[in-house]
Design a protein around this motif. Structure first.
Motif, PDB file in Angstrom:
ATOM      1  N   ARG A 120       0.827  -1.209   0.000  1.00 35.74           N
ATOM      2  CA  ARG A 120       0.000   0.000   0.000  1.00 35.74           C
ATOM      3  C   ARG A 120       0.863   1.261   0.000  1.00 35.74           C
ATOM      4  NH1 ARG A 120      -3.474  -3.104   3.339  1.00 35.74           N
ATOM      5  NH2 ARG A 120      -2.404  -2.354   5.205  1.00 35.74           N
ATOM      6  N   GLN A 121       1.957   1.207   0.754  1.00 34.58           N
ATOM      7  CA  GLN A 121       2.866   2.341   0.772  1.00 34.58           C
ATOM      8  C   GLN A 121       3.460   2.587  -0.614  1.00 34.58           C
ATOM      9  OE1 GLN A 121       5.666   1.448   4.008  1.00 34.58           O
ATOM     10  NE2 GLN A 121       4.996   3.319   5.014  1.00 34.58           N
ATOM     11  N   GLU A 122       3.928   1.503  -1.228  1.00 33.92           N
ATOM     12  CA  GLU A 122       4.520   1.645  -2.555  1.00 33.92           C
ATOM     13  C   GLU A 122       3.495   2.162  -3.559  1.00 33.92           C
ATOM     14  OE1 GLU A 122       7.139  -0.874  -5.826  1.00 33.92           O
ATOM     15  OE2 GLU A 122       5.916  -1.954  -4.365  1.00 33.92           O
ATOM     16  N   MET A 123       2.289   1.635  -3.499  1.00 36.03           N
ATOM     17  CA  MET A 123       1.267   2.074  -4.437  1.00 36.03           C
ATOM     18  C   MET A 123       0.920   3.541  -4.222  1.00 36.03           C
ATOM     19  SD  MET A 123      -0.435   1.368  -7.062  1.00 36.03           S
ATOM     20  CE  MET A 123      -0.240  -0.421  -7.166  1.00 36.03           C
ATOM     21  N   GLY A 124       0.941   3.995  -2.983  1.00 35.33           N
ATOM     22  CA  GLY A 124       0.693   5.408  -2.712  1.00 35.33           C
ATOM     23  C   GLY A 124       1.728   6.301  -3.379  1.00 35.33           C
ATOM     24  N   VAL A 125       2.992   5.889  -3.305  1.00 34.51           N
ATOM     25  CA  VAL A 125       4.076   6.653  -3.941  1.00 34.51           C
ATOM     26  C   VAL A 125       3.923   6.627  -5.455  1.00 34.51           C
ATOM     27  CG1 VAL A 125       6.560   6.759  -4.330  1.00 34.51           C
ATOM     28  CG2 VAL A 125       5.684   6.297  -2.034  1.00 34.51           C
ATOM     29  N   LEU A 126       3.669   5.451  -6.003  1.00 37.18           N
ATOM     30  CA  LEU A 126       3.519   5.309  -7.450  1.00 37.18           C
ATOM     31  C   LEU A 126       2.315   6.092  -7.967  1.00 37.18           C
ATOM     32  CD1 LEU A 126       4.257   1.479  -7.803  1.00 37.18           C
ATOM     33  CD2 LEU A 126       5.762   3.362  -8.460  1.00 37.18           C
ATOM     34  N   ALA A 127       1.228   6.080  -7.206  1.00 36.49           N
ATOM     35  CA  ALA A 127       0.032   6.808  -7.611  1.00 36.49           C
ATOM     36  C   ALA A 127       0.303   8.308  -7.657  1.00 36.49           C
ATOM     37  CB  ALA A 127      -1.117   6.513  -6.649  1.00 36.49           C
ATOM     38  N   ALA A 128       1.010   8.813  -6.651  1.00 35.27           N
ATOM     39  CA  ALA A 128       1.323  10.246  -6.611  1.00 35.27           C
ATOM     40  C   ALA A 128       2.253  10.632  -7.761  1.00 35.27           C
ATOM     41  CB  ALA A 128       1.951  10.605  -5.268  1.00 35.27           C
ATOM     42  N   GLN A 129       3.271   9.804  -8.019  1.00 33.79           N
ATOM     43  CA  GLN A 129       4.207  10.095  -9.106  1.00 33.79           C
ATOM     44  C   GLN A 129       3.506  10.091 -10.460  1.00 33.79           C
ATOM     45  OE1 GLN A 129       7.209   7.069  -8.573  1.00 33.79           O
ATOM     46  NE2 GLN A 129       8.509   8.398  -7.327  1.00 33.79           N
ATOM     47  N   SER A 130       2.699   9.068 -10.691  1.00 38.22           N
ATOM     48  CA  SER A 130       2.033   8.952 -11.994  1.00 38.22           C
ATOM     49  C   SER A 130       1.030  10.084 -12.199  1.00 38.22           C
ATOM     50  CB  SER A 130       1.336   7.592 -12.114  1.00 38.22           C
ATOM     51  OG  SER A 130       0.349   7.426 -11.105  1.00 38.22           O
ATOM     52  N   ALA A 131       0.319  10.468 -11.145  1.00 36.93           N
ATOM     53  CA  ALA A 131      -0.657  11.555 -11.255  1.00 36.93           C
ATOM     54  C   ALA A 131       0.028  12.870 -11.588  1.00 36.93           C
ATOM     55  CB  ALA A 131      -1.456  11.680  -9.960  1.00 36.93           C
ATOM     56  N   LYS A 132       1.122  13.152 -10.914  1.00 33.78           N
ATOM     57  CA  LYS A 132       1.855  14.395 -11.156  1.00 33.78           C
ATOM     58  C   LYS A 132       2.373  14.459 -12.590  1.00 33.78           C
ATOM     59  CE  LYS A 132       5.771  17.135  -9.465  1.00 33.78           C
ATOM     60  NZ  LYS A 132       6.867  17.192  -8.464  1.00 33.78           N
ATOM     61  N   SER A 133       2.955  13.375 -13.059  1.00 37.37           N
ATOM     62  CA  SER A 133       3.507  13.345 -14.420  1.00 37.37           C
ATOM     63  C   SER A 133       2.406  13.465 -15.462  1.00 37.37           C
ATOM     64  CB  SER A 133       4.298  12.048 -14.639  1.00 37.37           C
ATOM     65  OG  SER A 133       5.417  11.989 -13.787  1.00 37.37           O
ATOM     66  N   ALA A 134       1.317  12.745 -15.257  1.00 33.76           N
ATOM     67  CA  ALA A 134       0.223  12.762 -16.234  1.00 33.76           C
ATOM     68  C   ALA A 134      -0.419  14.141 -16.324  1.00 33.76           C
ATOM     69  CB  ALA A 134      -0.822  11.717 -15.860  1.00 33.76           C
ATOM     70  N   ARG A 135      -0.586  14.816 -15.201  1.00 36.27           N
ATOM     71  CA  ARG A 135      -1.160  16.156 -15.226  1.00 36.27           C
ATOM     72  C   ARG A 135      -0.244  17.135 -15.953  1.00 36.27           C
ATOM     73  NH1 ARG A 135      -5.543  16.986 -11.702  1.00 36.27           N
ATOM     74  NH2 ARG A 135      -5.942  15.265 -10.241  1.00 36.27           N
ATOM     75  N   MET A 136       1.062  16.979 -15.768  1.00 37.62           N
ATOM     76  CA  MET A 136       2.013  17.871 -16.419  1.00 37.62           C
ATOM     77  C   MET A 136       2.055  17.627 -17.925  1.00 37.62           C
ATOM     78  SD  MET A 136       6.152  18.158 -15.968  1.00 37.62           S
ATOM     79  CE  MET A 136       6.376  16.634 -16.893  1.00 37.62           C
ATOM     80  N   LEU A 137       2.026  16.368 -18.335  1.00 38.26           N
ATOM     81  CA  LEU A 137       2.136  16.032 -19.751  1.00 38.26           C
ATOM     82  C   LEU A 137       0.862  16.360 -20.521  1.00 38.26           C
ATOM     83  CD1 LEU A 137       3.970  12.625 -19.338  1.00 38.26           C
ATOM     84  CD2 LEU A 137       4.913  14.658 -20.431  1.00 38.26           C
ATOM     85  N   GLY A 138      -0.276  16.076 -19.930  1.00 35.64           N
ATOM     86  CA  GLY A 138      -1.540  16.376 -20.590  1.00 35.64           C
ATOM     87  C   GLY A 138      -1.949  15.336 -21.612  1.00 35.64           C
TER      88      GLY A 138
END
Length: 295
Positions: free
Chosen positions: A111-129
């Motif tokens: 769960r900890q790892e998924m939380g980190v991965l979810a935050a990273q992927s969300a940030k990148s996806a929002r930036m890329l569009g």
């Protein structure tokens, strides 16, 4: 007196002559002024400035493009890790099924790892569009947000998956995830709308055989019936979907395929257990996706 008169006439003519000549001198000065684009030094300096600005802009655009390309590559790495984490969790659950303390520890770390991965992927996806992130990637990111418990972000990325779907198959998968998201977190009517749209898109598919369309339709109706029962608690709506599944099956010719679909319907009615994944639709080649739970 004649001398004085001559002198006055002379000065008068001189004065008039001066008044007439002065404007001519000013007019002459205006005509000799050189406009900037006819001046060689000015043109050269202006051209050098323009070239310098263009070079700077080109360099800026190139640098930005490289940054976005690198960011997308990093996002792909994170998405692959999200998918790998799902597979690893299944394998660990099978391996340590009889050891609850170990499974509890593993679940916490996952769960900890998924939380980190979810935050990273969300940030990148929002930036890329949406110009650089495709529908299948948005779906994986949305599922990571759900596992991390960020349901607001999940809804955002689910809708992005629907909006950016380019193929009939991507559209169906995104709508399936969207419908389930609405049933779980937002509203039943919105979820039903997405399921209905799934069926419309399915009927418009020009890459599936009639058997594949029937298979996907039956799977969708069973999944829909499942969420009506377990999420909405609407028995009449669930029965309507079961009847719709039965109608699809009845329209098929007698044979093993029809029998297999009938068994799926019978198993659901007898056990009340909806399918655990999306309707059986062939995924596109190379698509990155994970099973979507409907309950």
């Amino acid at each position: 007196m004649a001398g004085i008169g001559a002198t006055l006439v002379y000065h008068s003519e001189q004065s008039r002559s001066g008044c007439i000549r002065a404007p001519k001198a000013e007019a002459s000065m205006e005509h000799t002024h050189v406009v900037w684009y006819k001046d060689g030094a000015t043109v050269v300096a202006s051209a050098a400035l323009v070239v310098s600005l263009l070079s700077w802009l080109i360099s800026l655009v190139h640098t930005r493009s490289l940054e976005l390309s690198t960011a997308h590559e990093d996002l792909i790495v994170v998405i692959r890790r999200i998918l790998a984490t799902g597979r690893e969790n299944i394998e660990r659950a099978e391996k340590y099924s009889g050891n609850k303390p170990v499974m509890s520890l593993i679940d916490g770390m996952a769960r900890q790892e998924m939380g980190v991965l979810a935050a990273q992927s969300a940030k990148s996806a929002r930036m890329l569009g949406p110009k650089r992130v495709v529908s299948a990637e948005y779906m994986t990111i949305a599922r990571a947000q759900e596992e991390a418990g960020d349901f607001e972000s999940q809804g955002y990325f689910v809708q992005k998956a629907v909006e950016t779907a380019k193929t009939n198959n991507d559209k169906r998968n995104a709508l399936f995830d969207s419908a389930n998201y609405f049933f779980k977190h937002r509203g039943f009517e919105e979820g039903r709308r997405e399921f209905r749209q799934f069926l419309e898109v399915l009927r418009d598919s020009d890459t599936l055989t009639q058997d594949e369309i029937a298979d996907a339709a039956v799977g969708l109706h069973l999944a829909w019936a499942g969420v009506e029962l377990q999420r909405a608690g609407d028995l009449m709506a669930a029965n309507a979907q079961l009847q719709a599944a039965a109608d699809v099956i009845q329209s098929l010719p007698t044979g093993p395929f029809r029998q297999a679909l009938q068994k799926s319907l019978d198993d659901f009615v007898q056990g009340g257990n909806p399918p655990t994944g999306a309707p059986a639709v062939p995924p596109p080649a190379g698509a990155a996706s994970t099973p979507a739970s409907v309950v």
